[in-house]
Design a protein around this motif. Structure first.
Motif, PDB file in Angstrom:
ATOM      1  N   TYR A   1       0.804  -1.221   0.000  1.00 32.06           N
ATOM      2  CA  TYR A   1       0.000   0.000   0.000  1.00 32.06           C
ATOM      3  C   TYR A   1       0.843   1.280   0.000  1.00 32.06           C
ATOM      4  CZ  TYR A   1       0.162   1.129   5.075  1.00 32.06           C
ATOM      5  OH  TYR A   1       0.543   1.513   6.335  1.00 32.06           O
ATOM      6  N   PRO A   2       2.054   1.301   0.590  1.00 36.56           N
ATOM      7  CA  PRO A   2       2.858   2.528   0.431  1.00 36.56           C
ATOM      8  C   PRO A   2       3.258   2.775  -1.030  1.00 36.56           C
ATOM      9  CG  PRO A   2       3.622   1.264   2.320  1.00 36.56           C
ATOM     10  CD  PRO A   2       2.686   0.377   1.567  1.00 36.56           C
TER      11      PRO A   2
ATOM     12  N   LEU B   1      -0.065   6.984  -6.646  1.00 35.54           N
ATOM     13  CA  LEU B   1      -1.298   7.743  -6.878  1.00 35.54           C
ATOM     14  C   LEU B   1      -1.158   9.190  -6.427  1.00 35.54           C
ATOM     15  CD1 LEU B   1      -4.121   5.187  -5.963  1.00 35.54           C
ATOM     16  CD2 LEU B   1      -3.202   5.772  -8.211  1.00 35.54           C
ATOM     17  N   ARG B   2      -0.405   9.422  -5.377  1.00 31.17           N
ATOM     18  CA  ARG B   2      -0.208  10.799  -4.908  1.00 31.17           C
ATOM     19  C   ARG B   2       0.679  11.582  -5.865  1.00 31.17           C
ATOM     20  NH1 ARG B   2      -2.050  13.785  -0.606  1.00 31.17           N
ATOM     21  NH2 ARG B   2      -0.021  14.033   0.402  1.00 31.17           N
TER      22      ARG B   2
ATOM     23  N   ALA C   1      -7.727   2.120   1.431  1.00 30.93           N
ATOM     24  CA  ALA C   1      -8.220   2.253   2.802  1.00 30.93           C
ATOM     25  C   ALA C   1      -7.071   2.102   3.798  1.00 30.93           C
ATOM     26  CB  ALA C   1      -9.314   1.220   3.074  1.00 30.93           C
ATOM     27  N   LEU C   2      -6.212   1.112   3.593  1.00 35.83           N
ATOM     28  CA  LEU C   2      -5.069   0.928   4.490  1.00 35.83           C
ATOM     29  C   LEU C   2      -4.149   2.143   4.469  1.00 35.83           C
ATOM     30  CD1 LEU C   2      -4.126  -2.807   3.794  1.00 35.83           C
ATOM     31  CD2 LEU C   2      -5.090  -1.865   5.907  1.00 35.83           C
ATOM     32  N   SER C   3      -3.980   2.747   3.293  1.00 38.36           N
ATOM     33  CA  SER C   3      -3.108   3.918   3.204  1.00 38.36           C
ATOM     34  C   SER C   3      -3.672   5.100   3.979  1.00 38.36           C
ATOM     35  CB  SER C   3      -2.899   4.312   1.740  1.00 38.36           C
ATOM     36  OG  SER C   3      -4.042   4.964   1.202  1.00 38.36           O
ATOM     37  N   LEU C   4      -4.978   5.072   4.243  1.00 37.80           N
ATOM     38  CA  LEU C   4      -5.624   6.133   5.031  1.00 37.80           C
ATOM     39  C   LEU C   4      -5.821   5.709   6.484  1.00 37.80           C
ATOM     40  CD1 LEU C   4      -8.339   7.196   2.417  1.00 37.80           C
ATOM     41  CD2 LEU C   4      -6.201   8.373   2.939  1.00 37.80           C
ATOM     42  N   GLU C   5      -5.273   4.536   6.831  1.00 37.97           N
ATOM     43  CA  GLU C   5      -5.403   3.959   8.187  1.00 37.97           C
ATOM     44  C   GLU C   5      -6.861   3.757   8.545  1.00 37.97           C
ATOM     45  OE1 GLU C   5      -3.028   6.091  11.029  1.00 37.97           O
ATOM     46  OE2 GLU C   5      -1.342   6.297   9.642  1.00 37.97           O
TER      47      GLU C   5
ATOM     48  N   GLU D   1     -12.990  10.214   9.354  1.00 34.32           N
ATOM     49  CA  GLU D   1     -12.477   9.469  10.503  1.00 34.32           C
ATOM     50  C   GLU D   1     -11.060   8.970  10.276  1.00 34.32           C
ATOM     51  OE1 GLU D   1     -14.716   6.410   7.930  1.00 34.32           O
ATOM     52  OE2 GLU D   1     -14.736   8.579   8.367  1.00 34.32           O
ATOM     53  N   SER D   2     -10.521   9.136   9.062  1.00 34.74           N
ATOM     54  CA  SER D   2      -9.172   8.670   8.760  1.00 34.74           C
ATOM     55  C   SER D   2      -8.131   9.452   9.557  1.00 34.74           C
ATOM     56  CB  SER D   2      -8.886   8.839   7.262  1.00 34.74           C
ATOM     57  OG  SER D   2      -7.498   8.837   7.002  1.00 34.74           O
ATOM     58  N   PRO D   3      -7.258   8.772  10.315  1.00 36.89           N
ATOM     59  CA  PRO D   3      -6.180   9.484  11.013  1.00 36.89           C
ATOM     60  C   PRO D   3      -5.270  10.246  10.055  1.00 36.89           C
ATOM     61  CG  PRO D   3      -6.430   7.265  11.883  1.00 36.89           C
ATOM     62  CD  PRO D   3      -7.288   7.339  10.649  1.00 36.89           C
ATOM     63  N   VAL D   4      -5.054   9.697   8.870  1.00 31.61           N
ATOM     64  CA  VAL D   4      -4.199  10.366   7.891  1.00 31.61           C
ATOM     65  C   VAL D   4      -4.829  11.683   7.452  1.00 31.61           C
ATOM     66  CG1 VAL D   4      -3.222  10.211   5.566  1.00 31.61           C
ATOM     67  CG2 VAL D   4      -3.167   8.222   7.084  1.00 31.61           C
ATOM     68  N   LEU D   5      -6.124  11.657   7.135  1.00 31.38           N
ATOM     69  CA  LEU D   5      -6.789  12.884   6.691  1.00 31.38           C
ATOM     70  C   LEU D   5      -6.879  13.903   7.828  1.00 31.38           C
ATOM     71  CD1 LEU D   5      -9.636  11.555   4.360  1.00 31.38           C
ATOM     72  CD2 LEU D   5      -7.253  12.096   3.847  1.00 31.38           C
TER      73      LEU D   5
END
Length: 356
Positions: free
Chosen positions: A39-40, A46-47, A162-166, A297-301
């Motif tokens: 996922y990284p 994508l980023r 989803a995993l990339s956004l925790e 709710e994403s910790p990353v966001l």
């Protein structure tokens, strides 16, 4: 495949790849590994580019070749009169299911240049609507192909995002049930006059409506992406590879963390001018009743911040957004935007850009 005895159709012989020295985008291939390692890679690709290649996707070269044989059937084995019978209700109801015939989209408004692209779009549930006679024997194989795209390619990608956004792995999968459309298309050659007037652009720079687009790579060039440096770069063909990009719905869901990929189609390289382009695509859309809200709710966001396209209370339903963009694309009167070479339209109160 569903049966050992398959109906016959003409074989698609892929043209030779271009030998021209083109500036290709440096897109990373994603190799299957453990999810913690994978996922990284996907996130960074994508980023940075909005595009990536995927390989080892579960279809053999022979299965992929068979799909391209079938992809030619709705264009080569169906008369124009029958095509008109199965024309999609694009402007009327905002649906691509069926045929989009040539010259429907405006590519260049000033010079009144229209497209030479023919699409045939199929609901993932192939029984949702009737099909041309020539295509009906192939529906079991198309159904297998649609399900493979949805469950074996799309869903793993959504889990990685989803995993990339925790977030829990199924967060985005739950928004994407098996009820959307796949697509085949033919890009046909144009006159020299049309090429000159439209500056060789066959489909102007745009972003896709849905969340994820899966393109089955084919050898005739033409697809370009707008790179981080502001330059258009070619997308290289990879045998039995997939080209994956993000669309506008993913930007809604990820609060701008994953941007919609800007891409276009131009005239193929000069050593491929004699060939038409045949494509097979899967366009992933979220369920119609899902509201286009960020996964706040994403910790990353929470850490990087959320870019909202509109107020949460004004966020459209996926169905409203899908139909609005479908009905307007290539038909609405675009306005010049603030950025040079950018035209704009407003869909459901949200500014959508088109790039020349």
């Amino acid at each position: 495949m569903p049966s050992s005895t398959l109906p016959e159709c003409a074989h698609y012989f892929p043209p030779p790849e271009t030998k021209e020295d083109l500036e290709f985008a440096d897109l990373p291939p994603i190799h299957p590994e453990g999810r913690a390692q994978l996922y990284p890679q996907l996130r960074d690709a994508l980023r940075t580019h909005g595009f990536l290649y995927a390989i080892n996707h579960g279809y053999t070269q022979a299965q992929r070749d068979r799909i391209f044989d079938i992809a030619g059937v709705p264009f080569n084995d169906v008369s124009l009169d029958e095509k008109k019978t199965y024309t999609a209700s694009i402007e009327e109801v905002g649906s691509y299911a069926g045929y989009k015939l040539r010259q429907f989209w405006r590519v260049d408004t000033e010079n009144q240049i229209h497209d030479q692209i023919e699409n045939y779009a199929i609901n993932l549930n192939v029984e949702n609507r009737p099909h041309p006679t020539a295509l009906r024997p192939f529906l079991p194989e198309i159904d297998h192909f649609a399900r493979h795209n949805h469950f074996n390619i799309l869903h793993p990608i959504l889990r990685l995002i989803a995993l990339s956004l925790e977030l829990p792995e199924e967060t985005l999968v739950e928004k994407h049930n098996f009820d959307r459309t796949g697509d085949t298309s033919g890009y046909y050659r144009r006159s020299n006059d049309e090429e000159e007037k439209s500056k060789n652009v066959w489909l102007k720079g745009h972003t896709d409506t849905g969340s994820i687009t899966i393109l089955w790579s084919q050898p005739v060039g033409g697809l370009q992406i707008l790179g981080p440096d502001g330059k258009w770069k070619w997308v290289r063909h990879i045998d039995n590879g997939l080209v994956i990009n993000t669309g506008y719905m993913m930007t809604f869901f990820t609060g701008g963390y994953y941007k919609p990929t800007i891409h276009r189609v131009i005239q193929p390289p000069s050593d491929q001018h004699a060939y038409d382009r045949l494509g097979a695509y899967y366009f992933a859309m979220a369920n119609d009743d899902v509201r286009l809200l960020s996964c706040a709710e994403s910790p990353v966001l929470k850490h990087v911040g959320i870019e909202r396209q509109c107020l949460d209370e004004d966020s459209p339903l996926c169905e409203t957004w899908r139909k609005g963009r479908t009905a307007a694309y290539g038909r609405s009167d675009l306005k010049n935007g603030v950025e040079r070479g950018v035209e704009e339209e407003v869909i459901e109160g949200i500014v959508v850009k088109h790039y020349n």
